[in-house]
Motif scaffolding. Structure first.
Motif, PDB file in Angstrom:
ATOM      1  N   VAL A 121       0.856  -1.184   0.000  1.00  0.00           N
ATOM      2  CA  VAL A 121       0.000   0.000   0.000  1.00  0.00           C
ATOM      3  C   VAL A 121       0.892   1.234   0.000  1.00  0.00           C
ATOM      4  CG1 VAL A 121      -1.876  -1.201   1.193  1.00  0.00           C
ATOM      5  CG2 VAL A 121      -0.167   0.054   2.529  1.00  0.00           C
ATOM      6  N   PRO A 122       0.377   2.415  -0.385  1.00  0.00           N
ATOM      7  CA  PRO A 122       1.204   3.626  -0.402  1.00  0.00           C
ATOM      8  C   PRO A 122       1.855   3.911   0.946  1.00  0.00           C
ATOM      9  CG  PRO A 122      -0.859   4.003  -1.569  1.00  0.00           C
ATOM     10  CD  PRO A 122      -0.985   2.661  -0.909  1.00  0.00           C
ATOM     11  N   ALA A 123       3.001   4.579   0.905  1.00  0.00           N
ATOM     12  CA  ALA A 123       3.773   4.840   2.118  1.00  0.00           C
ATOM     13  C   ALA A 123       2.954   5.531   3.201  1.00  0.00           C
ATOM     14  CB  ALA A 123       5.011   5.675   1.767  1.00  0.00           C
ATOM     15  N   SER A 124       2.103   6.451   2.797  1.00  0.00           N
ATOM     16  CA  SER A 124       1.325   7.211   3.791  1.00  0.00           C
ATOM     17  C   SER A 124       0.294   6.355   4.510  1.00  0.00           C
ATOM     18  CB  SER A 124       0.625   8.395   3.106  1.00  0.00           C
ATOM     19  OG  SER A 124      -0.221   7.931   2.057  1.00  0.00           O
ATOM     20  N   HIS A 125      -0.004   5.163   3.994  1.00  0.00           N
ATOM     21  CA  HIS A 125      -1.022   4.285   4.604  1.00  0.00           C
ATOM     22  C   HIS A 125      -0.422   3.087   5.350  1.00  0.00           C
ATOM     23  CE1 HIS A 125      -4.043   6.584   2.576  1.00  0.00           C
ATOM     24  NE2 HIS A 125      -3.683   6.177   1.362  1.00  0.00           N
ATOM     25  N   VAL A 126       0.874   2.895   5.245  1.00  0.00           N
ATOM     26  CA  VAL A 126       1.494   1.688   5.807  1.00  0.00           C
ATOM     27  C   VAL A 126       1.297   1.610   7.315  1.00  0.00           C
ATOM     28  CG1 VAL A 126       3.685   0.494   6.235  1.00  0.00           C
ATOM     29  CG2 VAL A 126       3.196   1.417   3.963  1.00  0.00           C
ATOM     30  N   LEU A 127       1.663   2.658   8.029  1.00  0.00           N
ATOM     31  CA  LEU A 127       1.595   2.620   9.490  1.00  0.00           C
ATOM     32  C   LEU A 127       0.162   2.462   9.964  1.00  0.00           C
ATOM     33  CD1 LEU A 127       3.023   2.747  12.172  1.00  0.00           C
ATOM     34  CD2 LEU A 127       2.955   5.241  12.055  1.00  0.00           C
ATOM     35  N   ALA A 128      -0.761   3.191   9.372  1.00  0.00           N
ATOM     36  CA  ALA A 128      -2.165   3.104   9.791  1.00  0.00           C
ATOM     37  C   ALA A 128      -2.711   1.696   9.583  1.00  0.00           C
ATOM     38  CB  ALA A 128      -3.001   4.117   9.010  1.00  0.00           C
ATOM     39  N   ALA A 129      -2.299   1.050   8.491  1.00  0.00           N
ATOM     40  CA  ALA A 129      -2.767  -0.317   8.228  1.00  0.00           C
ATOM     41  C   ALA A 129      -2.208  -1.287   9.254  1.00  0.00           C
ATOM     42  CB  ALA A 129      -2.374  -0.733   6.817  1.00  0.00           C
TER      43      ALA A 129
END
Length: 490
Positions: free
Chosen positions: A78-86
């Motif tokens: 997934v895009p970098a900006s969504h990795v941590l949230a996922a």
């Protein structure tokens, strides 16, 4: 965390979740699922995508938290900006390892570095080991586990073998996979480390040292953030008797700058790396061809004698002399055969060159038994640690092909630990046939000699701890003066 004890679940996972799973062939969230299913992966696969009900026929989950089971490995596409949230939607202790394909982290600058640091902090808190980000993942070749989005395996699989390959560059890794497949070089593991937010090349080398099915390690290095860790990994490989072949880029200022801009690696002073490799017995390869030639040769001949005497047989006196020059410059010895061996050859070819190199002339092509008989005579003396044969364009002769197969088969059977190279022009399928049967095949006879020199000179150094915390290095028997200071410390 003890890396070596925790990475089994990463590289041999019993369950895999794919964040960003996709039904669109070729996308990074689709390729690993397609490869795993095609290969017959026996573990559990959990596609994760809130916009899909099924992916490749498998039930799809909206988030990690919707999966009840613990997960050995999460593949993140997934895009970098969504990795941590996922990842934050998982339960504490649910995830053991993650492979992060996504780019857009430290390699792009400060903003990406901040994202990467936040990801690292979360992983440390949850005891999750990270491979990547900005990497191609890994392949456990032996167990058909494909945690990669590289399309290379879609075009053909590698044979399983005893060579573990680790690379910081994903693009080089995909290229190397294809080259290994073309050469029929069997790999145990293929690993791409990318930005190395957690696990780095040194960790992977250390883990491959402990893998019982890996006997040779090939490493492509752009830079190093922890010299002590790399030193320990190379020392462990050396003590285990597992040779490490290294291609280290950034030898020049231009190369170092290119490496740093690629993966934010610390390229460092090349002289430091060179000394480190020499101290701990790693074999440095300066070209991709040499990287593969040496790695494949080490895999083929794992029990070498340490004898630096080379026998050369050539159908051309001129090329034999060229090979002799190369051997002499690289520190290989060319002892003259015993008188009785020379007499037997001269009785059959009075105008042969019976010294070393042995020039059997073109006459050997009209009496094909001469090549095998002369090879056996030389090796039966017990005085030679390797044999190099040059056949020029005659190697491509249809009438010679069956005899060449017999020659390689007989010598491999009678002298399985003696490296054998054939220099000849052969089509790829015939080259691979001879290499599978026990020789190495080269179009360039100089490349054959350089490869033999690398593997014949490689002998592990015995490194034992010293009370002052440094390493005492004991040289193998028979090794004399060295050109580099052996006690240099990283």
């Amino acid at each position: 965390m003890n890396t070596c004890q925790t990475l089994n679940s990463l590289f041999s996972p019993k369950s895999i979740a794919i964040l960003g799973a996709s039904n669109t062939a070729g996308k990074s969230g689709a390729v690993p699922i397609a490869l795993l299913l095609e290969a017959g992966y026996v573990g559990k696969i959990y596609p994760i995508n809130p916009r899909q009900d099924t992916v490749y026929g498998l039930p799809c989950y909206a988030s990690l938290g919707d999966i009840e089971e613990a997960i050995d490995l999460v593949i993140i596409a997934v895009p970098a900006s969504h990795v941590l949230a996922a990842l934050e939607k998982s339960r504490p202790g649910q995830i053991r390892n993650a492979v992060i394909f996504t780019s857009g982290f430290a390699e792009i600058g400060d903003a990406g570095l901040q994202l990467q640091q936040q990801l690292q902090a979360f992983a440390r808190e949850r005891h999750i080991r990270l491979l990547g980000p900005n990497c191609l993942g890994f392949i456990n070749v032996r167990n058909d586990i494909y945690a990669t989005f590289s399309p290379a395996p879609l075009n053909g699989r590698l044979p399983a073998g005893d060579v573990g390959m680790v690379t910081q560059s994903g693009a080089f890794g995909a290229y190397a996979y294809c080259l290994a497949r073309e050469r029929r070089l069997g790999l145990s593991f293929w690993i791409s480390t990318g930005n190395e937010s957690d696990l780095d090349v040194a960790d992977c080398i250390q883990w491959l040292v402990d893998d019982p099915e890996t006997n040779v390690i090939m490493a492509y290095i752009e830079g190093c953030k922890n010299g002590d860790k790399l030193k320990r990994a190379l020392a462990a490989a050396n003590q285990a008797g597992k040779p490490v072949v290294v291609t280290k880029i950034g030898r020049t200022n231009s190369g170092a700058q290119a490496a740093a801009s690629h993966t934010a690696a610390l390229a460092g002073d090349d002289a430091v790396y060179d000394a480190l490799f020499k101290q701990y017995g790693a074999i440095r390869a300066y070209t991709i061809e040499e990287f593969f030639n040496v790695g494949q040769a080490l895999s083929k001949w794992t029990h070498r004698s340490g004898n630096h005497n080379l026998a050369i047989i050539s159908i051309s006196g001129g090329v034999g002399a060229l090979m002799a020059d190369e051997a002499d410059e690289l520190g290989l010895n060319l002892p003259t055969p015993p008188d009785e061996v020379k007499a037997r050859l001269l009785a059959r070819i009075p105008f042969a060159g019976a010294n070393n190199p042995v020039d059997v002339t073109g006459h050997a092509l009209s009496d094909l038994s001469i090549l095998l008989d002369t090879s056996r005579d030389l090796l039966a003396t017990g005085n030679y640690g390797a044999l190099a044969i040059f056949l020029a364009a005659a190697g491509s002769s249809e009438s010679l092909w069956s005899y060449l197969q017999e020659l390689v088969s007989v010598l491999r059977t009678e002298y399985p630990h003696i490296p054998l190279t054939i220099s000849a022009l052969l089509p790829p399928e015939r080259k691979n046939t001879l290499q599978q049967n026990g020789s190495m095949v080269f179009a360039d006879p100089s490349a054959a000699i350089r490869t033999l020199s690398k593997i014949m000179h490689h002998r592990p150094l015995m490194i034992s701890p010293r009370t002052d915390g440094q390493s005492a290095v004991s040289l193998p028997e028979g090794v004399g003066a060295l050109n580099e200071p052996i006690h240099w410390q990283c």
